[in-house]
Scaffold this motif. Structure first.
Motif, PDB file in Angstrom:
ATOM      1  N   GLN A  57       0.857  -1.301   0.066  1.00 53.23           N
ATOM      2  CA  GLN A  57      -0.118   0.093  -0.066  1.00 53.23           C
ATOM      3  C   GLN A  57       0.874   1.238  -0.052  1.00 53.23           C
ATOM      4  O   GLN A  57       1.810   1.415   0.959  1.00 53.23           O
ATOM      5  N   LEU A  58       0.633   2.173  -1.055  1.00 50.02           N
ATOM      6  CA  LEU A  58       1.080   3.344  -1.202  1.00 50.02           C
ATOM      7  C   LEU A  58       0.157   4.496  -0.193  1.00 50.02           C
ATOM      8  O   LEU A  58      -0.943   4.327  -0.600  1.00 50.02           O
ATOM      9  N   ILE A  59       0.585   5.088   0.830  1.00 46.38           N
ATOM     10  CA  ILE A  59      -0.411   5.901   1.658  1.00 46.38           C
ATOM     11  C   ILE A  59      -0.350   7.404   1.057  1.00 46.38           C
ATOM     12  O   ILE A  59      -1.260   7.971   0.713  1.00 46.38           O
ATOM     13  N   ASP A  60       0.910   7.613   0.733  1.00 49.48           N
ATOM     14  CA  ASP A  60       1.158   9.049   0.361  1.00 49.48           C
ATOM     15  C   ASP A  60       2.368   9.339  -0.620  1.00 49.48           C
ATOM     16  O   ASP A  60       3.303   8.692  -0.394  1.00 49.48           O
ATOM     17  N   ALA A  61       2.371  10.482  -1.399  1.00 48.72           N
ATOM     18  CA  ALA A  61       3.736  10.827  -2.112  1.00 48.72           C
ATOM     19  C   ALA A  61       3.606  12.091  -2.276  1.00 48.72           C
ATOM     20  O   ALA A  61       2.336  12.780  -2.475  1.00 48.72           O
ATOM     21  N   CYS A  62       4.561  12.714  -1.965  1.00 46.82           N
ATOM     22  CA  CYS A  62       4.696  14.450  -2.043  1.00 46.82           C
ATOM     23  C   CYS A  62       6.163  14.690  -2.808  1.00 46.82           C
ATOM     24  O   CYS A  62       7.253  14.382  -2.672  1.00 46.82           O
ATOM     25  N   GLY A  63       6.027  15.976  -3.321  1.00 43.12           N
ATOM     26  CA  GLY A  63       7.428  16.555  -3.698  1.00 43.12           C
ATOM     27  C   GLY A  63       7.874  17.650  -2.911  1.00 43.12           C
ATOM     28  O   GLY A  63       7.120  18.017  -1.906  1.00 43.12           O
ATOM     29  N   ILE A  64       9.235  17.820  -2.862  1.00 40.40           N
ATOM     30  CA  ILE A  64       9.732  18.600  -1.993  1.00 40.40           C
ATOM     31  C   ILE A  64      10.892  19.418  -2.610  1.00 40.40           C
ATOM     32  O   ILE A  64      11.572  19.104  -3.388  1.00 40.40           O
ATOM     33  N   ASP A  65      11.065  20.671  -2.260  1.00 42.88           N
ATOM     34  CA  ASP A  65      11.873  21.690  -2.542  1.00 42.88           C
ATOM     35  C   ASP A  65      12.722  21.944  -1.398  1.00 42.88           C
ATOM     36  O   ASP A  65      12.398  22.593  -0.833  1.00 42.88           O
ATOM     37  N   TYR A  66      14.281  21.502  -1.615  1.00 47.64           N
ATOM     38  CA  TYR A  66      15.087  21.720  -0.516  1.00 47.64           C
ATOM     39  C   TYR A  66      15.959  22.940  -0.632  1.00 47.64           C
ATOM     40  O   TYR A  66      16.916  23.026  -0.014  1.00 47.64           O
ATOM     41  N   SER A  67      15.389  23.912  -1.602  1.00 50.69           N
ATOM     42  CA  SER A  67      16.362  24.903  -1.984  1.00 50.69           C
ATOM     43  C   SER A  67      16.659  25.898  -0.772  1.00 50.69           C
ATOM     44  O   SER A  67      17.563  26.527  -0.471  1.00 50.69           O
ATOM     45  N   THR A  68      15.589  26.011   0.294  1.00 48.36           N
ATOM     46  CA  THR A  68      16.012  26.964   1.230  1.00 48.36           C
ATOM     47  C   THR A  68      15.916  26.232   2.645  1.00 48.36           C
ATOM     48  O   THR A  68      15.835  26.598   3.835  1.00 48.36           O
ATOM     49  N   TYR A  69      16.134  24.651   2.521  1.00 50.90           N
ATOM     50  CA  TYR A  69      16.215  23.941   3.791  1.00 50.90           C
ATOM     51  C   TYR A  69      17.448  24.197   4.632  1.00 50.90           C
ATOM     52  O   TYR A  69      18.477  24.505   4.038  1.00 50.90           O
ATOM     53  N   LYS A  70      17.241  24.154   5.948  1.00 45.45           N
ATOM     54  CA  LYS A  70      18.270  24.487   6.865  1.00 45.45           C
ATOM     55  C   LYS A  70      18.784  25.968   6.559  1.00 45.45           C
ATOM     56  O   LYS A  70      19.929  26.362   6.417  1.00 45.45           O
ATOM     57  N   ASP A  71      17.878  27.006   6.374  1.00 47.28           N
ATOM     58  CA  ASP A  71      18.347  28.163   6.065  1.00 47.28           C
ATOM     59  C   ASP A  71      18.926  28.483   4.850  1.00 47.28           C
ATOM     60  O   ASP A  71      19.812  29.357   4.920  1.00 47.28           O
ATOM     61  N   GLY A  72      18.857  27.627   3.869  1.00 49.80           N
ATOM     62  CA  GLY A  72      19.839  27.755   2.673  1.00 49.80           C
ATOM     63  C   GLY A  72      21.197  27.059   2.669  1.00 49.80           C
ATOM     64  O   GLY A  72      21.835  27.167   1.705  1.00 49.80           O
ATOM     65  N   VAL A  73      21.420  26.268   3.728  1.00 52.54           N
ATOM     66  CA  VAL A  73      22.677  25.798   3.907  1.00 52.54           C
ATOM     67  C   VAL A  73      22.592  24.419   3.124  1.00 52.54           C
ATOM     68  O   VAL A  73      23.903  23.802   3.112  1.00 52.54           O
ATOM     69  N   TRP A  74      21.469  23.771   2.738  1.00 50.40           N
ATOM     70  CA  TRP A  74      21.458  22.498   2.070  1.00 50.40           C
ATOM     71  C   TRP A  74      22.467  22.285   0.824  1.00 50.40           C
ATOM     72  O   TRP A  74      22.541  23.172   0.123  1.00 50.40           O
ATOM     73  N   GLU A  75      22.738  21.253   0.945  1.00 47.31           N
ATOM     74  CA  GLU A  75      23.847  20.941  -0.276  1.00 47.31           C
ATOM     75  C   GLU A  75      23.707  19.568  -0.852  1.00 47.31           C
ATOM     76  O   GLU A  75      23.276  18.624   0.049  1.00 47.31           O
ATOM     77  N   GLY A  76      23.119  19.648  -1.952  1.00 46.53           N
ATOM     78  CA  GLY A  76      22.514  18.568  -2.523  1.00 46.53           C
ATOM     79  C   GLY A  76      21.604  18.635  -3.618  1.00 46.53           C
ATOM     80  O   GLY A  76      21.499  19.918  -3.948  1.00 46.53           O
ATOM     81  N   ALA A  77      20.816  17.760  -4.210  1.00 46.39           N
ATOM     82  CA  ALA A  77      19.889  17.719  -5.027  1.00 46.39           C
ATOM     83  C   ALA A  77      18.753  18.917  -4.538  1.00 46.39           C
ATOM     84  O   ALA A  77      18.361  18.641  -3.259  1.00 46.39           O
ATOM     85  N   ARG A  78      18.127  19.684  -5.475  1.00 51.17           N
ATOM     86  CA  ARG A  78      17.141  20.406  -4.814  1.00 51.17           C
ATOM     87  C   ARG A  78      15.766  19.783  -4.630  1.00 51.17           C
ATOM     88  O   ARG A  78      14.896  20.036  -3.725  1.00 51.17           O
ATOM     89  N   PHE A  79      15.270  18.761  -5.670  1.00 54.24           N
ATOM     90  CA  PHE A  79      13.961  18.330  -5.638  1.00 54.24           C
ATOM     91  C   PHE A  79      14.123  16.771  -5.217  1.00 54.24           C
ATOM     92  O   PHE A  79      14.908  16.221  -5.652  1.00 54.24           O
ATOM     93  N   ALA A  80      13.020  16.508  -4.713  1.00 48.43           N
ATOM     94  CA  ALA A  80      12.953  14.897  -4.460  1.00 48.43           C
ATOM     95  C   ALA A  80      11.458  14.757  -4.314  1.00 48.43           C
ATOM     96  O   ALA A  80      10.723  15.488  -4.112  1.00 48.43           O
ATOM     97  N   THR A  81      11.262  13.402  -4.404  1.00 52.90           N
ATOM     98  CA  THR A  81       9.614  13.139  -4.251  1.00 52.90           C
ATOM     99  C   THR A  81      10.026  12.152  -2.946  1.00 52.90           C
ATOM    100  O   THR A  81      10.928  11.047  -2.683  1.00 52.90           O
TER     101      THR A  81
END
Length: 199
Positions: A57-81
């Motif tokens: 069973q798949l309960i939920d799926a959503c997109g995420i934009d990490y561009s401002t994650y951790k006050d913009g200190v995020w290093e890595g790919a911007r988008f994830a599901t």
């Protein structure tokens, strides 16, 4: 609970092997599995069909934009599901995260053939984040208007948008025009305790 999560992590390592696991962590009584985008279709089938896992069973799926994650200190790919799966047989949940490899053209393989319930979740993520789900049978906007420009849940999307629509009495129809809203900063009124309630 910890024993159940440890058992799940052991089963994931045994079935998937180290090559198919980018990361495997436990936090807040949940297991999070990170899968390389290139292997997602193969891993999804294993998660659903392998007798040790059986996440039917798949309960939920959503997109995420990490561009401002951790006050913009995020290093890595911007988008994830992020996918939330449930195994009825083992009564356990799993969070799976798949990062898009290209920030300019985010794309992940669709798993609508594995879990048909994901159809509208992928459409919603495409509409709001612009993530392309390769192989989806009907990938089109779900929540925004047909003529909508951009993806409103991206962190760089302006709060007022790009266009607004209004009814034009002369043309007797709805028209689109550039946004006329002036951006402003609203500072909330501060209520001091000594003046509150007129005492």
């Amino acid at each position: 609970m910890a024993n159940k999560l440890e058992t799940l992590m052991g089963s994931l390592r045994a079935v998937l092997g180290e090559a198919k696991i980018a990361s495997l962590k436990t936090a807040l009584d949940e297991v999070t599995l990170e899968v390389p985008a290139s292997l997602w279709s193969e891993v999804a089938l294993l998660l659903r069909d392998d007798p040790q896992l059986q996440f039917e069973q798949l309960i939920d799926a959503c997109g995420i934009d990490y561009s401002t994650y951790k006050d913009g200190v995020w290093e890595g790919a911007r988008f994830a599901t992020v996918y939330h799966l449930l195994s009825y047989k083992y009564n356990v949940r799993l969070r799976v995260r798949v990062f898009c490899t290209d920030d300019a053209f985010p794309m992940v393989n669709s798993v609508v053939d594995v879990w048909p319930a994901i159809n509208w979740f992928e459409r919603e993520s495409f509409d709001l984040y612009g993530i392309i789900y390769q192989g989806h049978p009907d990938l089109r906007r779900l929540l925004t208007d047909y003529g909508f420009v951009g993806h409103p849940f991206r962190k760089d999307f302006p709060l007022s948008g790009f266009v607004e629509m209004r009814y034009d009495a002369e043309q007797a129809r709805v028209i689109y025009q550039a946004v006329t809203i002036e951006p402003r900063e609203i500072t909330p009124r501060i209520i001091r305790e000594e003046n509150y309630g007129g005492c």
